[in-house]
Scaffold this active site. Structure first.
Site, PDB file in Angstrom:
ATOM      1  N   LYS A 144      65.060  68.429  27.828  1.00 56.01           N
ATOM      2  CA  LYS A 144      65.589  69.787  28.023  1.00 56.01           C
ATOM      3  C   LYS A 144      66.020  70.308  26.663  1.00 56.01           C
ATOM      4  CE  LYS A 144      67.436  70.021  32.701  1.00 56.01           C
ATOM      5  NZ  LYS A 144      68.681  70.120  33.490  1.00 56.01           N
ATOM      6  N   ASN A 152      73.948  66.823  36.811  1.00 57.32           N
ATOM      7  CA  ASN A 152      74.823  67.937  36.418  1.00 57.32           C
ATOM      8  C   ASN A 152      76.160  67.963  37.131  1.00 57.32           C
ATOM      9  OD1 ASN A 152      73.085  68.947  34.521  1.00 57.32           O
ATOM     10  ND2 ASN A 152      71.939  70.145  36.017  1.00 57.32           N
ATOM     11  N   ARG A 205      53.365  77.430  18.927  1.00 60.02           N
ATOM     12  CA  ARG A 205      53.185  77.067  20.353  1.00 60.02           C
ATOM     13  C   ARG A 205      53.466  75.593  20.621  1.00 60.02           C
ATOM     14  NH1 ARG A 205      48.556  80.485  20.099  1.00 60.02           N
ATOM     15  NH2 ARG A 205      49.138  82.554  20.827  1.00 60.02           N
ATOM     16  N   ARG A 249      66.938  65.529  39.574  1.00 55.90           N
ATOM     17  CA  ARG A 249      67.466  65.698  38.219  1.00 55.90           C
ATOM     18  C   ARG A 249      68.744  66.540  38.203  1.00 55.90           C
ATOM     19  NH1 ARG A 249      64.350  66.421  32.457  1.00 55.90           N
ATOM     20  NH2 ARG A 249      66.266  66.649  31.249  1.00 55.90           N
ATOM     21  N   GLU A 274      80.882  62.762  29.511  1.00 54.83           N
ATOM     22  CA  GLU A 274      79.539  62.605  30.110  1.00 54.83           C
ATOM     23  C   GLU A 274      79.340  61.184  30.634  1.00 54.83           C
ATOM     24  OE1 GLU A 274      77.045  64.586  30.835  1.00 54.83           O
ATOM     25  OE2 GLU A 274      77.422  66.403  29.680  1.00 54.83           O
ATOM     26  N   HIS A 304      80.375  74.392  32.334  1.00 52.97           N
ATOM     27  CA  HIS A 304      79.737  75.420  31.506  1.00 52.97           C
ATOM     28  C   HIS A 304      80.556  76.704  31.508  1.00 52.97           C
ATOM     29  CE1 HIS A 304      75.411  73.581  31.706  1.00 52.97           C
ATOM     30  NE2 HIS A 304      76.166  73.032  30.780  1.00 52.97           N
ATOM     31  N   GLU A 356      62.981  69.133  37.135  1.00 51.82           N
ATOM     32  CA  GLU A 356      64.094  69.484  38.032  1.00 51.82           C
ATOM     33  C   GLU A 356      63.608  70.304  39.226  1.00 51.82           C
ATOM     34  OE1 GLU A 356      67.783  70.115  35.842  1.00 51.82           O
ATOM     35  OE2 GLU A 356      68.510  71.402  37.445  1.00 51.82           O
ATOM     36  N   LYS A 374      69.486  57.874  33.106  1.00 54.04           N
ATOM     37  CA  LYS A 374      68.857  59.188  32.915  1.00 54.04           C
ATOM     38  C   LYS A 374      67.338  59.062  32.884  1.00 54.04           C
ATOM     39  CE  LYS A 374      68.961  63.557  30.703  1.00 54.04           C
ATOM     40  NZ  LYS A 374      69.624  64.517  29.863  1.00 54.04           N
ATOM     41  N   HIS A 405      81.691  70.554  25.043  1.00 53.86           N
ATOM     42  CA  HIS A 405      80.927  70.434  26.288  1.00 53.86           C
ATOM     43  C   HIS A 405      81.452  69.330  27.222  1.00 53.86           C
ATOM     44  CE1 HIS A 405      77.558  70.397  29.045  1.00 53.86           C
ATOM     45  NE2 HIS A 405      77.341  69.123  28.768  1.00 53.86           N
ATOM     46  N   HIS A 460      79.063  70.120  35.816  1.00 53.14           N
ATOM     47  CA  HIS A 460      78.532  71.013  34.788  1.00 53.14           C
ATOM     48  C   HIS A 460      78.646  72.496  35.122  1.00 53.14           C
ATOM     49  CE1 HIS A 460      77.188  67.393  32.899  1.00 53.14           C
ATOM     50  NE2 HIS A 460      76.559  68.036  31.949  1.00 53.14           N
TER      51      HIS A 460
END
Ligand code: GLY
Length: 359
Positions: free
Chosen positions: A144, A247, A122, A243, A186, A254, A238, A228, A266, A250
């Site tokens: 993330k 992207n 956990r 946030r 990026e 993606h 987000e 960031k 990527h 993206h």
């Protein structure tokens, strides 16, 4: 050394950016409370370069029990099967709640390692040692973590902040040209969508960037981390839309990545995706043709791809884009530029407009 602070109350942490500082990892981890053991997670490429070995040695020298787990390199490893193998391996290694998983590698290792740390027992602590430009400027910061589904990148995951991030920009000299370009994709994203000054700095430093100049790289990596960190501190989960602005490019990117079966890296998908987003914004009257031309010039000067690969089917791209986590009720929501260094989330984008920029 530059230190960037990510301010998240009791989850706050520092990002240390320097060159030649990899061996500081042992003393850094020893400074945290009650660390019983460190599990270094890495991939075969990073292992071959000796980077994970140096990290493990530094941890052992600091008096902490350490083991190294090595997986195959590449996006294909960011999958539930690898996570399951790692959960078993952590159990075999006697990992407990005082253990720290140390992710040494690129975005795959950081995202997968963070996901395994978020879910094992956990949740155990983890620390990021990103060794690619893409991971140093983006994926290692902000918590993330996750894995891909075969047709949807990063679709299963969690928010799990690291204990800290140690960035040694000297590791960037080990990257292949494609890996390096992927990180630059990026970096340019930050400039176009969030920081005009960074964009201008990149325009003025194309040659040093191509030569991987140490000072310019340190400056760029810490600037991107600072941008960031400021956003993550205000919108960790987000929820406010802030946030999501990270992207830019993206949603298109993606889709290109997954349709290429991840043969397209990527940041290269993001590079093509951000040109598509700029063209779409021009079509919608949000920016002018000069904006698109200026972005194209920088991408080309840095050797970044700008065209949609011809084998990729536009209708398939649109279908994948709808599965993006920003979509609501199947409606596309895209981050589009409003001027240099600024962007916004645009709703209700018409399919025809997207198909037009894809063709
Ligand atoms: N890569 C975007 C984010 O971390 O929010």
């Amino acid at each position: 050394m530059e230190t960037v602070y990510v301010s998240l109350a009791e989850k706050s942490y520092s990002i240390d950016v320097d060159s030649g500082n990899l061996e500081k990892i042992g003393p850094t981890l020893a400074s945290f409370d009650r660390v019983s053991k460190c599990i270094v997670l890495t991939d075969e490429n990073v292992n071959r370069l000796g980077l994970s070995g140096r990290v493990a040695e530094s941890i052992a020298d600091a008096g902490i029990d350490v083991c190294v787990l090595t997986i195959a390199a590449g996006e294909q490893s960011k999958a539930i099967e690898t996570a399951a193998t790692l959960w078993e391996a952590l159990l075999d290694e006697g990992t407990d709640r005082r253990s720290v998983l140390v992710a040494v590698g690129g975005g795959v290792i950081g995202d997968l390692g963070g996901f395994v740390a978020a879910t094992y027992a956990r949740g155990i602590r983890f620390f990021q040692v990103p060794t690619t430009l893409l991971a140093q400027v983006d994926s290692s910061v902000g918590g993330k973590v996750g894995i891909d589904l075969p047709t949807a990148k990063n679709m299963v995951g969690a928010f799990h902040q690291p204990l800290g991030v140690l960035i040694d920009t000297a590791t960037l000299q080990t990257l292949s040209d494609d890996q390096y370009a992927s990180g630059l994709g990026e970096v340019v994203k930050y400039g176009v969508s969030l920081d005009a000054e960074l964009f201008e700095f990149l325009e003025a430093n194309v040659e040093p960037l191509q030569k991987r100049d140490a000072d310019v790289l340190r400056q760029i990596v810490s600037t991107c981390c600072r941008i960031k960190a400021t956003i993550v501190a205000q919108d960790e989960f987000e929820t406010t839309g802030l946030r999501a602005l990270l992207n830019y490019g993206h949603t298109f990117g993606h889709a290109f990545e997954s349709l290429s079966h991840f043969s397209l890296l990527h940041g290269l998908g993001v590079s093509i995706g951000s040109i598509c987003a700029a063209r779409l914004a021009e079509k919608l009257g949000m920016v002018d043709a000069d904006f698109v031309a200026r972005q194209l010039r920088l991408h080309r000067a840095l050797g970044l791809p700008t065209d949609v690969p011809p084998e990729i089917d536009s209708a398939e791209v649109l279908h994948r884009m709808r599965q993006d986590k920003k979509s609501v009720a199947g409606k596309l929501r895209l981050v589009l530029p409003t001027r240099l260094g600024a962007c916004a989330v645009a709703d209700d984008i018409l399919d025809a407009a997207v198909l037009d920029v894809l063709r």
